[in-house]
Structure formats: structure tokens, C-alpha cells
Write a protein that holds these residues in place. Structure first.
Motif, PDB file in Angstrom:
ATOM      1  N   ILE A   1      14.095  -4.539  -9.842  1.00  0.00           N
ATOM      2  CA  ILE A   1      15.019  -4.673  -8.707  1.00  0.00           C
ATOM      3  C   ILE A   1      14.694  -5.904  -7.865  1.00  0.00           C
ATOM      4  O   ILE A   1      15.113  -6.013  -6.723  1.00  0.00           O
ATOM      5  CB  ILE A   1      15.063  -3.407  -7.821  1.00  0.00           C
TER       6      ILE A   1
ATOM      7  N   THR B   1       9.137  -9.910  -2.220  1.00  0.00           N
ATOM      8  CA  THR B   1       9.310 -10.588  -0.938  1.00  0.00           C
ATOM      9  C   THR B   1      10.632 -10.260  -0.259  1.00  0.00           C
ATOM     10  O   THR B   1      10.866 -10.680   0.857  1.00  0.00           O
ATOM     11  CB  THR B   1       9.262 -12.117  -1.142  1.00  0.00           C
ATOM     12  N   GLN B   2      11.490  -9.512  -0.938  1.00  0.00           N
ATOM     13  CA  GLN B   2      12.782  -9.197  -0.342  1.00  0.00           C
ATOM     14  C   GLN B   2      12.681  -8.207   0.805  1.00  0.00           C
ATOM     15  O   GLN B   2      13.643  -8.012   1.530  1.00  0.00           O
ATOM     16  CB  GLN B   2      13.704  -8.564  -1.382  1.00  0.00           C
ATOM     17  N   ILE B   3      11.552  -7.507   0.901  1.00  0.00           N
ATOM     18  CA  ILE B   3      11.448  -6.469   1.932  1.00  0.00           C
ATOM     19  C   ILE B   3      10.386  -6.870   2.937  1.00  0.00           C
ATOM     20  O   ILE B   3       9.266  -7.215   2.564  1.00  0.00           O
ATOM     21  CB  ILE B   3      11.083  -5.113   1.300  1.00  0.00           C
ATOM     22  N   LYS B   4      10.733  -6.867   4.209  1.00  0.00           N
ATOM     23  CA  LYS B   4       9.770  -7.191   5.258  1.00  0.00           C
ATOM     24  C   LYS B   4       8.917  -5.963   5.566  1.00  0.00           C
ATOM     25  O   LYS B   4       9.414  -4.844   5.536  1.00  0.00           O
ATOM     26  CB  LYS B   4      10.498  -7.612   6.532  1.00  0.00           C
ATOM     27  N   ALA B   5       7.671  -6.227   5.904  1.00  0.00           N
ATOM     28  CA  ALA B   5       6.768  -5.114   6.202  1.00  0.00           C
ATOM     29  C   ALA B   5       7.325  -4.277   7.350  1.00  0.00           C
ATOM     30  O   ALA B   5       7.825  -4.818   8.331  1.00  0.00           O
ATOM     31  CB  ALA B   5       5.393  -5.666   6.566  1.00  0.00           C
TER      32      ALA B   5
ATOM     33  N   ARG C   1      15.054  -1.246   2.687  1.00  0.00           N
ATOM     34  CA  ARG C   1      16.317  -1.842   2.262  1.00  0.00           C
ATOM     35  C   ARG C   1      16.999  -0.908   1.268  1.00  0.00           C
ATOM     36  O   ARG C   1      16.388  -0.008   0.725  1.00  0.00           O
ATOM     37  CB  ARG C   1      16.104  -3.230   1.653  1.00  0.00           C
TER      38      ARG C   1
ATOM     39  N   LEU D   1       8.742  -1.026   2.562  1.00  0.00           N
ATOM     40  CA  LEU D   1       7.411  -1.636   2.549  1.00  0.00           C
ATOM     41  C   LEU D   1       6.744  -1.266   3.870  1.00  0.00           C
ATOM     42  O   LEU D   1       7.272  -1.553   4.942  1.00  0.00           O
ATOM     43  CB  LEU D   1       7.518  -3.165   2.431  1.00  0.00           C
TER      44      LEU D   1
ATOM     45  N   GLY E   1       1.338  -2.505   3.377  1.00  0.00           N
ATOM     46  CA  GLY E   1       1.605  -3.210   2.130  1.00  0.00           C
ATOM     47  C   GLY E   1       1.948  -2.307   0.962  1.00  0.00           C
ATOM     48  O   GLY E   1       1.926  -2.732  -0.186  1.00  0.00           O
TER      49      GLY E   1
ATOM     50  N   TYR F   1       4.653   0.008  -1.185  1.00  0.00           N
ATOM     51  CA  TYR F   1       6.089   0.127  -1.413  1.00  0.00           C
ATOM     52  C   TYR F   1       6.425   1.568  -1.800  1.00  0.00           C
ATOM     53  O   TYR F   1       5.672   2.217  -2.526  1.00  0.00           O
ATOM     54  CB  TYR F   1       6.530  -0.798  -2.550  1.00  0.00           C
TER      55      TYR F   1
ATOM     56  N   SER G   1       3.621  -8.300 -11.331  1.00  0.00           N
ATOM     57  CA  SER G   1       3.899  -9.746 -11.309  1.00  0.00           C
ATOM     58  C   SER G   1       4.818 -10.111 -10.145  1.00  0.00           C
ATOM     59  O   SER G   1       5.752 -10.899 -10.299  1.00  0.00           O
ATOM     60  CB  SER G   1       4.551 -10.186 -12.621  1.00  0.00           C
ATOM     61  N   GLY G   2       4.552  -9.518  -9.011  1.00  0.00           N
ATOM     62  CA  GLY G   2       5.334  -9.882  -7.834  1.00  0.00           C
ATOM     63  C   GLY G   2       6.750  -9.344  -7.829  1.00  0.00           C
ATOM     64  O   GLY G   2       7.586  -9.784  -7.050  1.00  0.00           O
TER      65      GLY G   2
END
Lengths: 129, 836
Positions: free
Chosen positions: A12, A16-20, A24, A38, A42, A44, A101-102
Motif C-alpha cells: 500500500i 512516509t505517507q503517514i505522519k507520526a 490515513r 503510525l 513509530g 504501524y 524495505s520502507g
């Protein structure tokens, strides 16, 4: 990704799409919308985006620790288990999530059928409606 | 390429053990094997780096200039020679042929093996942003990286240009930053998460660490996402963040994390997930091949710390030699001590606060100490210590041994010496044991004896003690001791104190507001640390309250924290029961125009809004807008000149008016004109709760000004001002405040009243209960005793408005915070099911 997990996990997008401290949304056509969170620690989490109380969108709630407060009537829901905390009773189905992998991956089966998961487990999505 | 072949022609009678990796795990494995079965194997070690086995953890002191390379060598050339180990260094293994049982190096050497150990460690995670391959972008993994960083620092010294950016505020990134700063570079740390070292620290400890690093001159940017690395003439010149911020840099260090190095194993067809999958004996999916260290995945976990890796090495050696316990490796609980000198940080176990876990938190603001223990089922499961890590090892020991801590639970947080000192079971015991002249409150110099005599003289609550003997009246860190003294002295007679802000603190709303100002507290984590919050990051009650108190106290300085805002204030619209939103554009004083009405009508049709309704506040409410459509709706409304009506906020809502002297035959003053002026002066301001104003043109009071927070009733001779009305659950008619003669005075009084309410009321307290709590006389004394008070309050309100009177819709319509409105992605099950 290992070959035997290809197909089981749904990518999905980047972490980095979700701010701490926020959530979303991920609509599922013909299924249940999913909320992905998130925490400030840190971690998810993914849950069906419905409070067990009156189906409020948990994605828009205030995140603190590993729980979220529903924006409609302030029920606190554990992001880890989907269970209502405190004196309230109810449960929202959770969706297995992994980070690799991020990128974020959701368990495809659970994305497709949170209702089936709800029926199989102790989580009953529609009881309090 | 260097190769040491002590016995190049040894006959192949012994088993051939080849180890890929000359790092910490590879060589420790060999040491463990040699200790168990000397001479059993023909050992060859293949290393990618052209040097002997050194301690990678000590690269930080090398970077910092505290150690030289020779100081961090673990095994020098003599060790390889003494143990008949062949070392092939500077020539990485490139292929494993499992059929032929050989390893092929880049230089073309073909090495046969009977047993193979893979210890390839991990690779730095390179964020794939544009410019990541520019000259001057380095990682922090091996000695070559350190040499590159030192060279950059030295070049900067001669050229007078020495800015470094470290991407990643984890352990590695902070060590790189520390080393570079000691070498004279100006360092900026850019961290994606909101908390430094978020894997090891919680928000509170991360905040303390940040304070300390900033004090040392580092610039720390959190929640900062690198968009690109900028270059000039092929060299790095800076970075740009997602939000557009540009930072100049002569050196960029990527320290965003590591990933297990699995390429070689994967190419050989070994089972790999995140790491090379091994069993408890460190055996991979090929029984002839074992793996150890950072490159492996054991029971789903990968490790990047040295202690678990040593345990793995022992298990592997047991398995390979058949000597030893044979129990295998069962996974590790890890702990971290930050090595940046002078800063004591310790963390261990799980402190994410899972289901059924409880926190015990102790904060000592004066000494910069924060301790948090996480307990579940009477077992310690996690610990975070900042500032005082003396008990770290003891906690780690309790944690690893899963010891039942029920008996010492209440004194656990005070550390081993105290818990073991016999005072264990009773938290009051230590207080009881204090001598009478022992100082209890350091701030005000109050002894235990003075507190007890104040209690005996009738101060039977913490609040009473604060006002009489001053104990716990300043920083509050001795509140627990004072409470213990009350309990010891009075038994069950202790009076319940005033209601605290929430369960996270023993301070009241008033205490918190006062201390924010007195002690210059400027962020939520700072308030929580200095005021001894008992939870690591607060709750849904205190976070929005603190956010409001801070933005009220420090206009223009405090950065609003969106994660502490309720949904309506975050999305600038009102959430409805079905999860859609309603949108209310501002209509100044309730006056509208054909252009505005057309724009609203167009929005209703364009976005299929199922309902549009006239509100009680004299404006229109558009219902059923989806959150993803909100920015487009706002853009359309903005285009017709309309701004946010803040119908969603703890803020100025509307100014209701009647038509006044302009049209009405009874009107005495221009009530619509005044209403518009007041709304234009006050819109956009955040308050403790929602705030409604009305202006009526005559005593018939058609605008219902006497049930508003601030109401003006115009009369022939001027303006009557009323405050504290409410038409809600509990109807309350306003109190008459005063009468003024001019419009300008009416306006000034209105702004002053609002500012007094903003500065004095508790969060979520409307003006009606606020005035009932404080009394009308108090209010009048506040406003009228000092003749300058009104103008000073009004000036403070206007200052705040400079920063808050900005239409929040305009920014969103232009694309700001689009992540709050857009979905992550959309899942279409049919396409998915086909793919399955």
C-alpha cells in the motif's frame, strides 16, 4: 520479498505517507474501509475504519500511545487489538500489517474480507450498530 | 586484494569451513569454534573490506577523533596466523555454488567448503531520493565511510565551508552528528519521525535528548522528510525537504537505517525474508550453510545490536562442533545504551505500551531525569531511562529473568538501592524514615518538620499546604512526598484536592496555565516533562488542552500541534455521524450576497451535497461533503470571497445581528455594521471553547444577545454589554457587565473580555460556567480596577490575531496537508482476486 509471500501481501505504498500520531484511510471497493496508523513510537497498525460503537471513522481520531479516541463519542480503541478500552465493550477487526524495505504491506486476505475475519474471530463488527 | 594463506597446501583431510564476512559476527564465530574444537576445521574468512577484524561499534569514537583505527582492531594479522586461518580481504564473495559446494570471489578465487557460514552483516539503507548518488553523500558503516567524513570535515576547515546534514536521528545518525560536530562541522540532523531514536526512546525521553543535543549546537529537525539531495557541479550542495525547506550542506550522511545484507544468500536460493532465515541452531534452508549476525532473521526478528549477535555466535559454534549446551539460540531481549558521551540514555524491552501494560513514570525536571517502567502481569517488560541510568542493568536483569516484581512494585521506580533496602513494600516508609529537618521541597526550602506542623495546624490538602508552608508550590516534584506526609499524619482524613487537568497529572488547569508562563514552557513534551506527567504522551483530554494553552500563551512562537487537535479542528469542518463533513462559510454579521449564494448553490450541486440548512448563527451549512472533496469545496467558496466560518472550532463562531437603524423602524444604532466589524476583528481566534456574539439594535433584542457569550444591546444613549449567556443544555441569561457610549468602546471591551476568557478559563469551559465559577465581581474587578487593563488585554488579543486571522481553508485549497484529505490508495477487490 520472498517468493512464497508474493501474492499474500498487498503493497500500500511507502511508509512516509503517514505522519507520526495520525491515521490515513484506504477505501476497499465493495468492502470495509481500512485505517492505517503510525504512532509516535513509530509503530504501524491497520484496522477496519469503524468504531465498534457507532461506526465512527477511527482514522480521524486522536492517537495517543497505541490507542485512538474515536472522533464521534470518545471511545478509546486499542490499535493493537481493536478492542474498546476502559468501560466500553466492543471490538474492531485488525488487519495484519508488515513493514518491509520502507513500504507498508497489508495481509491481502484480511483486506478483502474483514467481515469474514470478523465472523471467524471474536470481533463482531455490527453488534453495536 | 590481500590474502593470508598460512598453509596454502594443507591436504584436505580436515573439514573446510568457509566464513563469508570478516566483521564482528564472522570472527566471533571463528573464535567460538576455535575455543570448542581447535584444529578441527580448515578455516577461510572472506572479507569485503581490505583490513583485519575490527570493532565496528567503535567507529564512532574514531570519527570523533577519540580513537585511532589501531585502537579498535579486535584480531590483528597475528591472530589469523596463529590459528591457521586463511584471510581473503578486499575481495568480496560474489557467488555461492551450492551444488559444487564452492564460493567464488570477485577476484575469481574458487573456495570449496564442507560447511559455510554467512556473516555478511547489513547494508546501510539508502533513501532513493534524487541526488543520493552525488559525491559527498556518504553512509556510516565502515572505516572508508569514516575516512570520507573526516576528509570532508578537514576540507571544510580549510575552505571555511563546513555544513553537514545527517539524515536519520537514530543511534547511528546521532553518533555521526556528534563525531562531525567534534570535528568542527555545523550539523543538522533531519529525522523522519517526530521523536529522536524512536525505536529506543519514547516521546518524553526523545524530547530530553533533543533539548540536550540542541544545547550542544546541533540543529534538529523532526517530522522532516527529505525530498531530494541537491547538487552543484556534481557535488552535494544541500538537501530539500518535502515542505520546501532547503538546508545547505557540504556533506550528507545517510544514516536512515540498515537492512540485512541478503543478496548473496538470496542469489544462492536460500530462504530469505527480511534476513536470511535461520533456525535456533543458525542453520539456513541448506543444512550445509549457516548464517549469523545482522544478516539473519531468527523467529521473525532481525537484530542490529551486538549482544544478541554474540549469543548467536555461541549457538552456531555449538551446532557446528557438537560441543556445548546444544540448546540453540532462543532470541534476545535487547537493551540500548546511547554512547554519545555525557548523555545517559538507556532503554530495554517493550515500552510501546501494549494491551494490559501499565506505566510507572518518574520525572525530576530540575535534574533532567525521566524514568519509565512498563509492567505487565507483575513482570517488568520495558524500561526507558534518561539522565540517570544507574539502575539500567538492574532493570534489564529483572526484565530478562521475567522476575515477579509484585512485592517491590511500589518502590521499583526508585531503583535497586531503595527497593532492596527493606523499605520495599510501603512507599510511605521511606518518607516516614526521613528526619524532621530533612528538606522535602527544594524550591522553597521546606523541611519535613515544617510540612508536618502545617498539617497539624489545619492544612489538610496538598493545595492547602502549597498556600501555607509553600511545600510543592513551585515545581511540584515533591508532590508525592507531600502526599505521603499527609497520609502518614492524617491517616484517612486527607481531603481530596481540586480536580486535576486529567488523569495524567496532579496539576490543575490553573496550575498548568500558570506554570507554562512562569517557567517558559513552550512545547507539549516540555510541559509533560517539567510538570511530571505520569503518562508518556498524554491522552485525548490533556493534549488538546495543552495545545490550546500553549498557543494562547505564546502567540506567533508556538507551533500548533495537529496531532493534538480534534478532528473538526484538524479538518476545518464538522464531522457528521456518517463520517462525512459539513461546511459553513463565514457570512459577516449574517449578511450575504447573490455572488455568495450562487457559489454556495454551485457547491451544493457540484458535490451532490444532500442538504443545505440555515443555521441558528445566521449562515448556511452544507452537509454531506466527503473529506477528500473538502479542499475543492473550499477553493470554490474562496473564489467567491468566502472564508472559513470556524463552525467546527473551539473558536469565535458567529456574530448574530439584527438589521438595526439601517432598516428597522425601532433600531437605535447600526447593529449590523457593528456586528460585521466585531466579526472581522475576532474571526479566526481560538478559545477555550466555542464563543458566540450577538448585536441587537434595540432592547427588543431580536438577535438574542442575552444568551450569547458576549452580547451587545444597543440603546439610544449607547451600548449595553452583557456576558456569560448560553442557550445550550443549561440556558443561562447573560450578566450585565457595563454600558459604554461609543462603538469603539464597545469593540474594545469585547476584545478585552475575549482575551481574559482566553487567558483565564479552563479548556472546554464555556463563558457561562466560567463566570459562575469565578463570580461576576471577580470579572468586574479584573476588567475595571486597573484603568489600563482593558486596553492591554485588547492589545494582546490583537497580537494573537496577527498569527491566527488566516483563512485555514485557503492553504488547504492550495494543497497544504493534502495527506489529511486524500486516501492512501484504493483497493479494488475484483482486480485483487484475479491476481490471486
Amino acid at each position: 520479498m520472498n517468493s512464497d509471500t508474493v501474492g499474500q501481501w498487498l503493497d500500500i505504498g511507502p511508509v512516509t505517507q503517514i505522519k507520526a500520531g495520525t491515521g490515513r484511510t484506504l477505501p476497499v471497493l465493495g468492502g470495509e474501509e481500512i485505517a492505517v496508523f503510525l504512532t509516535t513510537r513509530g509503530e504501524y497498525f491497520a484496522l477496519v475504519n469503524k468504531c465498534p460503537h457507532k461506526h465512527g471513522p477511527l482514522s480521524e481520531g486522536l492517537v495517543h500511545g497505541d490507542s485512538v479516541t474515536c472522533p464521534l463519542h470518545n471511545w478509546r480503541i486499542s490499535l493493537r487489538t481493536g478492542e474498546a478500552l476502559g468501560d466500553d465493550r466492543g471490538c474492531t477487526p485488525t488487519i495484519p500489517l508488515k513493514v518491509e524495505s520502507g513500504r507498508l504491506f497489508l495481509l491481502r486476505e484480511a483486506v478483502l474480507a474483514p467481515r469474514r475475519q470478523a465472523e471467524a474471530g471474536t470481533c463482531a463488527l455490527d453488534t453495536a450498530a | 586484494m590481500n590474502a593470508i594463506f598460512p598453509f596454502p597446501d594443507t591436504p584436505g583431510s580436515r573439514e573446510k569451513l568457509v566464513v563469508i564476512g570478516n566483521g564482528m559476527a564472522g570472527c566471533r564465530t571463528v573464535e567460538e569454534v576455535l575455543a570448542r574444537a581447535p584444529g578441527r576445521f580448515d578455516i577461510t574468512i572472506i572479507g569485503a573490506e581490505p583490513r583485519v577484524n575490527y570493532n565496528r561499534i567503535m567507529l564512532s569514537p574514531v570519527l570523533a577523533g577519540e580513537k585511532a583505527f589501531d585502537d579498535i582492531i579486535i584480531n590483528g594479522p597475528q591472530w589469523y596466523a596463529d590459528n591457521a586461518i586463511a584471510l581473503i580481504s578486499g575481495d568480496p564473495a560474489e557467488m555461492i555454488d551450492r551444488e559444487a559446494h564452492t564460493v567464488v570471489t570477485r577476484g575469481g578465487l574458487v573456495l570449496p567448503y564442507d560447511r559455510l557460514v554467512i556473516a555478511t552483516g547489513s547494508d546501510p539503507f539508502i533513501i532513493p531520493v534524487p541526488g543520493h548518488d552525488l559525491v559527498g553523500v556518504v553512509t556510516f558503516r565502515d572505516l572508508d565511510d569514516v575516512d570520507r567524513m573526516i576528509a570532508a570535515a578537514e576540507a571544510g576547515e580549510t575552505e571555511g565551508s563546513n555544513a553537514a546534514v545527517v539524515i536519520g536521528g537514530g543511534l547511528l545518525g546521532l553518533e555521526a552528528a556528534h563525531g562531525l560536530a567534534l570535528r568542527g562541522m555545523q550539523v543538522t540532523v533531519v529525522h523522519l519521525m517526530s521523536t529522536l531514536m524512536e525505536r529506543q526512546l519514547d516521546e518524553a525521553a526523545g524530547w530530553l535528548l533533543r533539548q540536550e543535543l540542541e544545547r550542544r549546537g546541533h540543529t534538529i529537525l523532526t517530522s522532516a522528510n527529505t525530498k531530494a539531495i541537491l547538487g552543484a557541479a556534481g557535488r552535494v550542495a544541500g538537501i530539500v525537504l518535502e515542505d520546501g525547506t532547503r538546508i545547505r550542506a557540504d556533506l550528507v550522511v545517510m544514516a536512515a537505517g540498515i537492512k540485512p545484507s541478503v543478496a548473496l544468500a538470496k542469489a544462492a536460493g536460500l530462504a530469505c525474508e527480511r534476513g536470511i532465515v535461520v533456525d535456533d541452531h543458525m542453520v539456513t534452508s541448506d543444512p550445509a550453510i549457516l548464517a549469523v549476525g545482522e544478516c539473519v532473521q531468527h523467529r521473525g526478528a532481525c537484530y542490529g545490536l551486538v549482544a544478541p549477535i554474540w549469543e548467536m555466535c555461541r549457538a552456531l559454534a555449538d551446532c557446528l562442533t557438537g560441543v556445548g549446551s546444544g540448546r540453540g539460540y532462543e532470541g534476545s531481549v535487547t537493551s540500548t545504551k546511547l554512547k554519545v558521551s555525557g548523555i545517559d540514555v538507556f532503554s530495554a524491552g517493550d515500552f510501546s505500551g501494549g494491551e494490559g501494560s501499565e506505566d510507572v513514570v518518574m520525572r525530576d525536571a530540575a535534574h533532567g531525569i525521566y524514568k519509565r517502567l512498563v509492567i505487565k502481569d507483575n513482570r517488568l517488560i520495558g524500561a526507558v531511562l534518561y539522565g540517570d541510568t544507574a539502575d539500567g542493568n538492574w532493570y534489564f536483569d529483572l526484565l530478562r529473568r521475567q522476575e515477579d516484581i509484585a512485592a517491590i512494585r511500589q518502590s521499583l521506580i526508585f531503583g535497586q538501592a531503595y527497593a532492596a533496602g527493606g523499605a520495599g513494600g510501603d512507599p510511605h516508609a521511606a518518607v516516614a524514615a526521613l528526619s524532621d529537618d530533612a528538606e522535602v521541597c527544594g524550591c522553597n526550602g521546606v523541611s519535613k518538620g515544617a510540612v508536618i506542623s502545617a498539617i497539624n495546624e489545619g492544612a489538610h490538602s496538598v493545595a492547602a499546604l502549597r498556600s501555607t508552608c509553600k511545600a510543592s508550590a513551585s515545581c511540584g516534584s515533591c508532590t508525592n512526598i507531600v502526599e505521603s506526609l499527609l497520609a502518614l499524619t492524617l491517616g484517612a482524613e486527607v481531603e481530596a484536592g481540586p480536580k486535576t487537568l486529567c488523569g495524567c497529572t496532579s496539576f490543575t488547569h490553573d496550575d498548568v496555565r500558570r506554570l507554562i508562563l512562569e517557567r517558559n514552557l513552550k512545547s507539549i513534551p516540555q510541559v509533560m516533562q517539567e510538570l511530571h506527567w505520569s503518562t508518556p504522551e498524554g491522552c485525548a483530554s490533556c493534549r488538546p488542552a495543552l495545545n490550546y494553552y500553549l498557543l494562547c500563551a505564546w502567540p506567533g512562537e508556538y507551533a500548533d500541534d495537529e496531532t493534538s487537535r480534534f478532528v473538526n479542528e484538524r479538518l476545518h469542518a464538522n464531522i457528521q455521524k456518517d463520517g462525512t463533513y459539513s461546511v459553513v462559510p463565514r457570512m459577516w454579521g449574517g449578511i450575504t450576497s447573490p455572488r455568495e449564494l450562487r457559489a454556495i448553490a454551485d457547491v451544493v450541486e457540484k458535490y451532490n451535497a444532500p442538504m443545505v440548512k440555515v443555521t441558528g448563527g445566521q449562515r448556511l451549512d452544507i452537509f454531506g461533503i466527503r473529506k477528500e472533496d473538502l479542499p475543492a469545496v473550499w477553493a470554490d467558496l474562496n473564489a467567491a470571497g468566502m472564508v472559513s466560518g470556524h463552525a467546527y472550532g473551539k473558536a469565535l463562531r458567529t456574530v448574530k445581528t439584527c438589521v438595526g437603524s439601517e432598516w428597522c423602524r425601532f433600531g437605535t444604532q447600526d447593529s449590523t455594521g457593528l456586528g460585521v466589524k466585531i466579526e472581522q476583528a475576532t474571526w479566526g481566534s481560538y478559545m477555550p471553547h466555542k464563543f458566540k456574539i450577538a448585536v441587537s439594535g434595540c432592547p427588543r433584542n431580536c438577535a438574542e444577545a442575552t444568551i450569547k457569550d458576549f452580547g451587545i444591546v444597543c440603546v439610544d444613549s449607547g451600548y449595553e454589554l452583557h456576558v456569560g449567556g448560553n442557550g445550550g443544555i443549561k440556558v443561562r441569561v447573560t450578566d450585565f457587565l457595563c454600558k459604554v457610549e461609543t462603538e469603539a468602546e464597545a469593540m474594545e471591551h469585547c476584545l478585552a473580555f475575549i482575551q481574559l476568557y482566553r487567558e483565564e478559563a479552563h479548556y472546554l469551559e464555556r463563558t457561562a460556567p466560567w463566570i459562575e465559577r469565578k463570580g461576576l465581581e471577580w470579572l468586574k474587578a479584573q476588567l475595571f480596577t486597573d484603568p489600563d487593563r482593558i486596553s492591554r488585554l485588547a492589545a494582546r488579543f490583537r497580537l494573537s490575531q496577527k498569527y491566527w486571522q488566516i483563512d485555514p481553508w485557503a492553504g488547504r485549497a492550495a494543497g497544504a496537508h493534502h495527506d489529511l484529505h486524500q486516501h492512501l490508495a484504493e483497493v479494488r477487490p475484483l482486480a485483487l482476486e484475479k491476481a490471486q
